[in-house]
Scaffold this motif. Structure first.
Motif, PDB file in Angstrom:
ATOM      1  N   GLN A 155       1.403   4.699   8.631  1.00 35.79           N
ATOM      2  CA  GLN A 155       0.700   4.292   9.875  1.00 35.79           C
ATOM      3  C   GLN A 155       0.939   5.153  10.804  1.00 35.79           C
ATOM      4  O   GLN A 155       0.256   5.472  11.859  1.00 35.79           O
ATOM      5  CB  GLN A 155       1.238   2.967  10.419  1.00 35.79           C
ATOM      6  CG  GLN A 155       0.641   1.653   9.674  1.00 35.79           C
ATOM      7  CD  GLN A 155      -0.767   1.615   9.587  1.00 35.79           C
ATOM      8  OE1 GLN A 155      -1.597   2.056  10.531  1.00 35.79           O
ATOM      9  NE2 GLN A 155      -1.372   1.625   8.298  1.00 35.79           N
TER      10      GLN A 155
ATOM     11  N   ASP B  78      -8.329   2.730  16.829  1.00 33.02           N
ATOM     12  CA  ASP B  78      -7.786   3.293  15.998  1.00 33.02           C
ATOM     13  C   ASP B  78      -7.914   5.047  16.056  1.00 33.02           C
ATOM     14  O   ASP B  78      -7.081   5.710  15.907  1.00 33.02           O
ATOM     15  CB  ASP B  78      -8.207   3.000  14.417  1.00 33.02           C
ATOM     16  CG  ASP B  78      -7.780   1.604  14.213  1.00 33.02           C
ATOM     17  OD1 ASP B  78      -6.553   1.294  14.736  1.00 33.02           O
ATOM     18  OD2 ASP B  78      -8.166   0.913  13.350  1.00 33.02           O
TER      19      ASP B  78
ATOM     20  N   ARG C  93      -2.884   7.623   5.901  1.00 35.82           N
ATOM     21  CA  ARG C  93      -2.814   6.657   6.678  1.00 35.82           C
ATOM     22  C   ARG C  93      -2.450   5.271   6.245  1.00 35.82           C
ATOM     23  O   ARG C  93      -1.587   4.407   6.904  1.00 35.82           O
ATOM     24  CB  ARG C  93      -3.993   6.366   7.784  1.00 35.82           C
ATOM     25  CG  ARG C  93      -3.678   5.780   9.302  1.00 35.82           C
ATOM     26  CD  ARG C  93      -2.726   6.571   9.940  1.00 35.82           C
ATOM     27  NE  ARG C  93      -2.336   5.963  11.139  1.00 35.82           N
ATOM     28  CZ  ARG C  93      -3.001   6.281  12.233  1.00 35.82           C
ATOM     29  NH1 ARG C  93      -4.033   7.360  12.241  1.00 35.82           N
ATOM     30  NH2 ARG C  93      -2.739   5.937  13.498  1.00 35.82           N
ATOM     31  N   ARG C  94      -2.899   5.019   5.131  1.00 37.15           N
ATOM     32  CA  ARG C  94      -2.655   3.716   4.413  1.00 37.15           C
ATOM     33  C   ARG C  94      -1.077   3.674   3.915  1.00 37.15           C
ATOM     34  O   ARG C  94      -0.505   2.617   3.979  1.00 37.15           O
ATOM     35  CB  ARG C  94      -3.643   3.524   3.280  1.00 37.15           C
ATOM     36  CG  ARG C  94      -5.005   3.300   3.538  1.00 37.15           C
ATOM     37  CD  ARG C  94      -5.689   2.796   2.290  1.00 37.15           C
ATOM     38  NE  ARG C  94      -7.098   2.666   2.515  1.00 37.15           N
ATOM     39  CZ  ARG C  94      -7.905   3.602   1.974  1.00 37.15           C
ATOM     40  NH1 ARG C  94      -7.463   4.769   1.356  1.00 37.15           N
ATOM     41  NH2 ARG C  94      -9.328   3.786   2.378  1.00 37.15           N
TER      42      ARG C  94
END
Length: 342
Positions: free
Chosen positions: A85, A5, A81-82
């Protein structure tokens, strides 16, 4: 966050400064609100990267390569980011920061308020050689954990960026015709009787060279790409000079192939063209338009000044009443696409 990630993290561009390749994987610096904390990284440049740095010169038509440190608030990035994405890391500056490269301090950080939210230029301190790795010491105080990456960048000029946008974001003549002339629209910019289009940039007031607009813009009027980028270089909060729609970065700009074709087929002295409902166009002075309702273009050559009828100053009120209707002329209005459309 897993190494996989971390490797996918992308930082926002800063104006015309664009990250091109990470020199190391993005890394996290622990939160340290009360005392100075240190993080040391090393980076060794590849031969290809060294060639780019060595050959980089100040040329308006080309970008200049460099090495920059990008820093973001890791906690804020995780929240974004939650929700998305594809979110990019936003630039951030901790409460205190000192950068040392190969034993030499980066002096620009002596003015922290001027550096807030900017990438940190380390190009002059890097050893341009493949023999040794460059050591970067990061000393900081921060109320939040940091996300950082050392990256190879290219600092575009307005001219080089305009060329890049034309190569990557060119909309063809057919695509533009379909968007604006392929179907009826309720937008004010699509007028049933046609409309005027200005060939001068609303920012620079000079003839447009690379016709540009935002992907979100709903008007066919363009502005000059290099002039726009020069105006907004190294700033945030870009806005379209025609409709004021927000523009996040150069990636949202497109070059209009239809408008570009008009520029190629007109002379430097031509300032406006009349675009018909089907997408055909002609010079303003050659345009003869049918119609005549308020807010739309009506039917005479647009550059011919209309003379007033003589006024009868005789004492005869009857004559005045008889002639009053004869002297009234219908006012001709036209739509100029250089104006803002709501």
């Amino acid at each position: 966050m897993s190494p996989e990630d971390l490797e996918k993290i992308v930082f926002n561009d800063y104006g015309l400064l664009v990250p091109t390749a990470n020199l190391i994987m993005p890394f996290i610096c622990a939160e340290s609100p009360l005392r100075l904390h240190s993080k040391t990284i090393t980076a060794k440049l590849s031969e290809d990267q060294l060639d780019l740095l060595r050959s980089s010169v100040d040329d308006p038509e080309k970008g200049k390569y460099g090495v920059h440190l990008f820093i973001s608030n890791y906690a804020s990035f995780c929240i974004e980011r939650r929700l998305n994405q594809n979110a990019c890391a936003r630039l951030y500056m901790p409460q205190q920061l000192q950068i040392k490269v190969n034993g030499a301090y980066e002096s620009s950080l002596l003015q922290p308020t001027e550096m807030r939210g900017r990438p940190i230029d380390l190009t002059q301190l890097f050893q341009v050689t493949s023999e040794v790795a460059n050591r970067v010491d990061i000393n900081y105080i921060s109320n939040a954990p940091l996300l950082a990456v050392l990256t190879l960048t290219i600092q575009h000029t307005p001219q080089s960026m305009a060329g890049k946008i034309r190569k990557t974001n060119l909309e063809t003549i057919d695509k533009v015709r379909q968007q604006f002339f392929g179907k009826q629209s309720d937008d004010d910019d699509v007028i049933a009787e046609g409309a005027l289009v200005n060939l001068k940039c609303p920012l620079g007031l000079c003839r447009i060279k690379v016709p540009c607009r935002s992907k979100q813009c709903q008007h066919s009027q363009c502005f000059d790409c290099a002039t726009f980028l020069q105006f907004y270089n190294m700033t945030t909060g870009w806005k379209c000079p025609v409709c004021s729609v927000g523009i996040k970065s150069w990636n949202e700009l497109i070059v209009d192939g239809y408008f570009e074709d008009i520029l190629l087929k007109t002379s430097e002295n031509d300032e406006q063209v009349f675009v018909e409902p089907n997408g055909d166009w002609k010079l303003k002075q050659d345009a003869t338009i049918m119609g005549g309702t308020v807010g739309k273009i009506s039917g005479r050559p647009l550059d011919v000044d209309e003379e007033e009828d003589p006024i009868d100053l005789s004492d005869s009120s009857d004559a005045g009443n008889q002639n009053s209707g004869r002297h009234k002329r219908r006012r001709t209005d036209f739509v100029d696409l250089t104006m803002d459309s709501d």
